[in-house]
Design a protein around this motif. Sequence first.
Motif, PDB file in Angstrom:
ATOM      1  N   UNK A 151      83.405 -37.540  37.553  1.00 54.58           N
ATOM      2  CA  UNK A 151      84.058 -37.883  38.820  1.00 54.58           C
ATOM      3  C   UNK A 151      85.372 -37.134  38.969  1.00 54.58           C
ATOM      4  N   UNK A 152      86.101 -37.085  37.821  1.00 55.90           N
ATOM      5  CA  UNK A 152      87.382 -36.378  37.885  1.00 55.90           C
ATOM      6  C   UNK A 152      87.170 -34.903  38.166  1.00 55.90           C
ATOM      7  N   UNK A 153      86.180 -34.302  37.467  1.00 57.94           N
ATOM      8  CA  UNK A 153      85.881 -32.876  37.700  1.00 57.94           C
ATOM      9  C   UNK A 153      85.416 -32.671  39.127  1.00 57.94           C
ATOM     10  N   UNK A 154      84.520 -33.567  39.586  1.00 53.27           N
ATOM     11  CA  UNK A 154      84.020 -33.493  40.964  1.00 53.27           C
ATOM     12  C   UNK A 154      85.175 -33.626  41.951  1.00 53.27           C
ATOM     13  N   UNK A 155      86.054 -34.599  41.621  1.00 52.30           N
ATOM     14  CA  UNK A 155      87.208 -34.815  42.505  1.00 52.30           C
ATOM     15  C   UNK A 155      88.098 -33.571  42.525  1.00 52.30           C
ATOM     16  N   UNK A 158      86.253 -30.955  44.411  1.00 51.24           N
ATOM     17  CA  UNK A 158      86.315 -31.214  45.866  1.00 51.24           C
ATOM     18  C   UNK A 158      87.714 -30.902  46.419  1.00 51.24           C
ATOM     19  N   UNK A 159      88.725 -31.293  45.682  1.00 55.91           N
ATOM     20  CA  UNK A 159      90.086 -30.998  46.146  1.00 55.91           C
ATOM     21  C   UNK A 159      90.340 -29.481  46.147  1.00 55.91           C
ATOM     22  N   UNK A 160      89.790 -28.835  45.053  1.00 51.74           N
ATOM     23  CA  UNK A 160      89.980 -27.379  44.999  1.00 51.74           C
ATOM     24  C   UNK A 160      89.235 -26.712  46.135  1.00 51.74           C
ATOM     25  N   UNK A 161      88.018 -27.225  46.407  1.00 48.91           N
ATOM     26  CA  UNK A 161      87.233 -26.644  47.514  1.00 48.91           C
ATOM     27  C   UNK A 161      87.956 -26.880  48.824  1.00 48.91           C
ATOM     28  N   UNK A 162      88.432 -28.129  48.989  1.00 48.76           N
ATOM     29  CA  UNK A 162      89.143 -28.447  50.226  1.00 48.76           C
ATOM     30  C   UNK A 162      90.398 -27.579  50.359  1.00 48.76           C
ATOM     31  N   UNK A 163      91.096 -27.443  49.220  1.00 46.09           N
ATOM     32  CA  UNK A 163      92.319 -26.634  49.262  1.00 46.09           C
ATOM     33  C   UNK A 163      91.976 -25.165  49.536  1.00 46.09           C
ATOM     34  N   UNK A 164      90.903 -24.715  48.856  1.00 40.84           N
ATOM     35  CA  UNK A 164      90.502 -23.323  49.048  1.00 40.84           C
ATOM     36  C   UNK A 164      90.024 -23.096  50.473  1.00 40.84           C
ATOM     37  N   UNK A 165      89.272 -24.074  50.990  1.00 42.52           N
ATOM     38  CA  UNK A 165      88.782 -23.952  52.355  1.00 42.52           C
ATOM     39  C   UNK A 165      89.944 -23.936  53.325  1.00 42.52           C
ATOM     40  N   UNK A 166      90.891 -24.818  53.098  1.00 43.34           N
ATOM     41  CA  UNK A 166      92.053 -24.871  53.997  1.00 43.34           C
ATOM     42  C   UNK A 166      92.845 -23.571  53.900  1.00 43.34           C
TER      43      UNK A 166
END
Length: 192
Positions: A151-155, A158-166
């Motif tokens: 979950x932590x890795x996924x989180x 997801x945050x990295x993806x969101x940050x990268x996407x942003x």
Amino acid sequence: MAEATAAPEVFATEAAEAFVEEGHGGAPTHAEPELFGLAPFQVVSIAMFVLLLIAFFGAKVHKTIAGGLDSKIAAIKDQLDEAKQLRAEAEALRNEYAAKIAGAEKDAEAMLANAQHEADAILEKAEADSKAMVERRKRMAEDKIAAAEREAVEDVRNRAVNAATAASRKLIAEKHDADADRSLADKVIAGI
């Protein structure tokens, strides 16, 4: 010799005079002995009568005494027989209880051995169950930790993806315009 041929002289005593009765010419007579004023034949007759009475009644008494003794002997014999029977029963009972005690001791030893075996089995099972429970809890903890890590890795992803996407949107928005988007789309289509 004249003296020697003479008859011996008898001295008369008073006792001899008692046997002399008058009227018989002075000749002594023999006096009959008496007991309680009874002549000897009467004493013998009474003694025989008493002896016959004793024999007659004594035989009945003897029979009565013998009968009483016989009944006592029979009663004692019955009591002895009963005592022998009671002794035999007591010995049989004692032997039975001795066998029961021996059996009970064997049963107690068997029960003790069985209880020890069951206690050992329960202890082994408890040890195995506790090891299995520890292992299950360890696995559960490891699974929870692994799930938490995932979950932590996924989180983080997801945050990295969101940050990268942003960040990508921001960069793309800043550096790309509509012409750059058309050329990029044409390249992608040509590559297919």
